[in-house]
Design a protein around this motif. Structure first.
Motif, mmCIF file in Angstrom:
data_model
loop_
_atom_site.group_PDB
_atom_site.id
_atom_site.type_symbol
_atom_site.label_atom_id
_atom_site.label_comp_id
_atom_site.label_asym_id
_atom_site.label_seq_id
_atom_site.Cartn_x
_atom_site.Cartn_y
_atom_site.Cartn_z
ATOM 1 N N GLY A 112 -41.953 -37.455 -78.048
ATOM 2 C CA GLY A 112 -42.740 -36.427 -77.395
ATOM 3 C C GLY A 112 -42.095 -35.063 -77.412
ATOM 4 O O GLY A 112 -42.549 -34.154 -76.728
ATOM 5 N N GLN A 113 -41.025 -34.896 -78.191
ATOM 6 C CA GLN A 113 -40.306 -33.628 -78.261
ATOM 7 C C GLN A 113 -39.963 -33.336 -79.713
ATOM 8 O O GLN A 113 -39.000 -33.860 -80.250
ATOM 9 N N ARG A 114 -40.743 -32.499 -80.337
ATOM 10 C CA ARG A 114 -40.460 -32.160 -81.726
ATOM 11 C C ARG A 114 -39.101 -31.495 -81.878
ATOM 12 O O ARG A 114 -38.453 -31.595 -82.915
ATOM 13 N N ARG A 115 -38.650 -30.809 -80.852
ATOM 14 C CA ARG A 115 -37.380 -30.111 -80.958
ATOM 15 C C ARG A 115 -36.179 -31.044 -80.898
ATOM 16 O O ARG A 115 -35.048 -30.614 -80.985
ATOM 17 N N TYR A 116 -36.437 -32.330 -80.734
ATOM 18 C CA TYR A 116 -35.349 -33.293 -80.814
ATOM 19 C C TYR A 116 -35.005 -33.635 -82.261
ATOM 20 O O TYR A 116 -34.091 -34.417 -82.516
ATOM 21 N N ALA A 117 -35.720 -33.072 -83.211
ATOM 22 C CA ALA A 117 -35.504 -33.429 -84.614
ATOM 23 C C ALA A 117 -34.067 -33.178 -85.042
ATOM 24 O O ALA A 117 -33.462 -33.996 -85.747
ATOM 25 N N ARG A 118 -33.478 -32.060 -84.622
ATOM 26 C CA ARG A 118 -32.098 -31.759 -85.011
ATOM 27 C C ARG A 118 -31.146 -32.799 -84.430
ATOM 28 O O ARG A 118 -30.214 -33.262 -85.102
ATOM 29 N N ARG A 119 -31.361 -33.161 -83.150
ATOM 30 C CA ARG A 119 -30.482 -34.136 -82.511
ATOM 31 C C ARG A 119 -30.650 -35.511 -83.141
ATOM 32 O O ARG A 119 -29.695 -36.251 -83.326
ATOM 33 N N VAL A 120 -31.887 -35.866 -83.484
ATOM 34 C CA VAL A 120 -32.149 -37.154 -84.110
ATOM 35 C C VAL A 120 -31.479 -37.232 -85.480
ATOM 36 O O VAL A 120 -30.918 -38.264 -85.860
ATOM 37 N N LEU A 121 -31.521 -36.130 -86.225
ATOM 38 C CA LEU A 121 -30.881 -36.099 -87.535
ATOM 39 C C LEU A 121 -29.380 -36.365 -87.408
ATOM 40 O O LEU A 121 -28.798 -37.130 -88.192
ATOM 41 N N LEU A 122 -28.745 -35.748 -86.417
ATOM 42 C CA LEU A 122 -27.323 -35.995 -86.189
ATOM 43 C C LEU A 122 -27.090 -37.455 -85.813
ATOM 44 O O LEU A 122 -26.118 -38.078 -86.263
ATOM 45 N N ARG A 123 -27.989 -38.000 -85.015
ATOM 46 C CA ARG A 123 -27.860 -39.400 -84.606
ATOM 47 C C ARG A 123 -27.961 -40.326 -85.812
ATOM 48 O O ARG A 123 -27.224 -41.313 -85.926
#
Length: 346
Positions: A112-123
């Motif tokens: 529900g948060q598109r702006r988590y994309a950067r954090r998800v990529l790091l994960r």
């Protein structure tokens, strides 16, 4: 899911309505919960999904603090050396989606948060998914999502979440009644929420030694921002707020004189806490009962009548008065004083 003001203090960070997929295990659990809820409460109670079924106030929405308390008990029962929090569950959900083959964009969407994309990529990189033979094999090491790559957030049209000045002034007078209805700790927690604008869990979990002084003698509140994963944050506070903290420190030391002060909490839980090391779990129910007990809080509203504009005093909606609302008031106070927008979010 949608964002709205909630009487239990829960608040969705996203301003967008979004849909979350559920697997059959969650659906089965919901079916069992609905049966038990109907058996205990019938068709009455709140329109919230999760309601208090076994603790007071029955039929009222479950507060975020109560969820945190439940996770703490489950963590202890499982023998974990640290409490599993709600955001840890969120990250675990993201990892499960990734392990099932979800792309970074799909993970960000279901969160529900598109702006988590950067954090998800790091994960994903941390999980080794860019290694040969894995889901993201071949992704260049220097590939990144930069701030300028992210779309702008839509304009916030939900202004006015802070409380009117008339309401804030009215709430200051009956704090003695709040203390009588609950405890001194609940009153102190409420005063700190109003004065500092911190999140409820950041106040509830303060350590006893949370007050320091800068070289110039100004008082500093030291707190942990669990949501932003930043520990030991420093916030300048006023002399009256510091005095409130010092009085509470004296109460705690008098109650737990033999415990190392570094282990004590400023607001220790009143029960099952022999050494004062467990933090206060929940204030929402006490706060809600106190607000409901107050007489009507009148605020001026401009109305039109016979082609004229008149100011009338009308009762303020008390459901808008909950612990997290004080954070919005703090932010508005500093915005009115010319502080940068990043100040109140820290």
């Amino acid at each position: 899911m949608r964002r709205r003001e909630n009487e239990n203090g829960a608040w969705s960070k996203s301003r967008h309505t979004w849909v979350a997929p559920l697997d059959f295990l969650v659906v089965s659990a919901l079916d069992l919960y609905y049966e038990e809820r109907y058996r205990l409460l019938g068709s009455g109670g709140s329109d919230f999904l999760l309601m208090n079924l076994f603790r007071a106030p029955l039929g009222e929405p479950v507060s975020p603090e109560a969820i945190g308390e439940l996770l703490e008990r489950l963590s202890g029962r499982a023998g974990l050396d640290r409490r599993a929090g709600t955001h840890m569950a969120r990250r675990a959900f993201a990892s499960n989606v990734a392990d099932a083959g979800g792309t970074p964009d799909e993970v960000a969407a279901v969160l529900g948060q598109r702006r988590y994309a950067r954090r998800v990529l790091l994960r994903f990189r941390t999980l080794g998914l860019t290694a040969p033979g894995r889901l993201l094999a071949g992704m260049p090491v220097d590939f990144a999502i930069l701030p300028e790559d992210m779309p702008d957030e839509p304009e916030d049209t939900e202004a006015g979440r802070d409380l009117p000045d008339e309401v804030m002034r009215a709430l200051g007078a009956p704090l003695d009644e709040l203390e009588t209805m609950s405890s001194t700790k609940i009153r102190v927690a409420t005063e700190l929420l109003i004065d500092t604008g911190r999140r409820p869990d950041e106040i509830n979990t303060l350590f006893l030694n949370c007050l320091e002084q800068d070289p110039d003698g100004s008082d500093i509140l030291v707190y942990d921002s669990h949501k932003a994963y930043r520990l030991g944050r420093r916030l300048p506070i006023g002399t009256e707020t510091a005095a409130t903290i010092r009085r509470q420190q004296q109460r705690v030391r008098a109650r737990f004189p033999a415990v190392d002060p570094a282990r004590l909490r400023l607001l220790p839980r009143p029960k099952v806490n022999p050494e004062g090391t467990k933090p206060l779990a929940e204030i929402s129910s006490y706060h809600r009962a106190w607000v409901k007990s107050l007489p009507d809080l009148l605020v001026p509203v401009v109305v039109s009548a016979d082609d004229a504009r008149l100011t009338q005093l009308v009762p303020f909606d008390k459901t808008r008065i909950f612990p997290y609302a004080y954070r919005h008031c703090y932010a508005q106070r500093h915005a009115d004083a010319g502080a940068p927008s990043t100040f109140s979010r820290n």
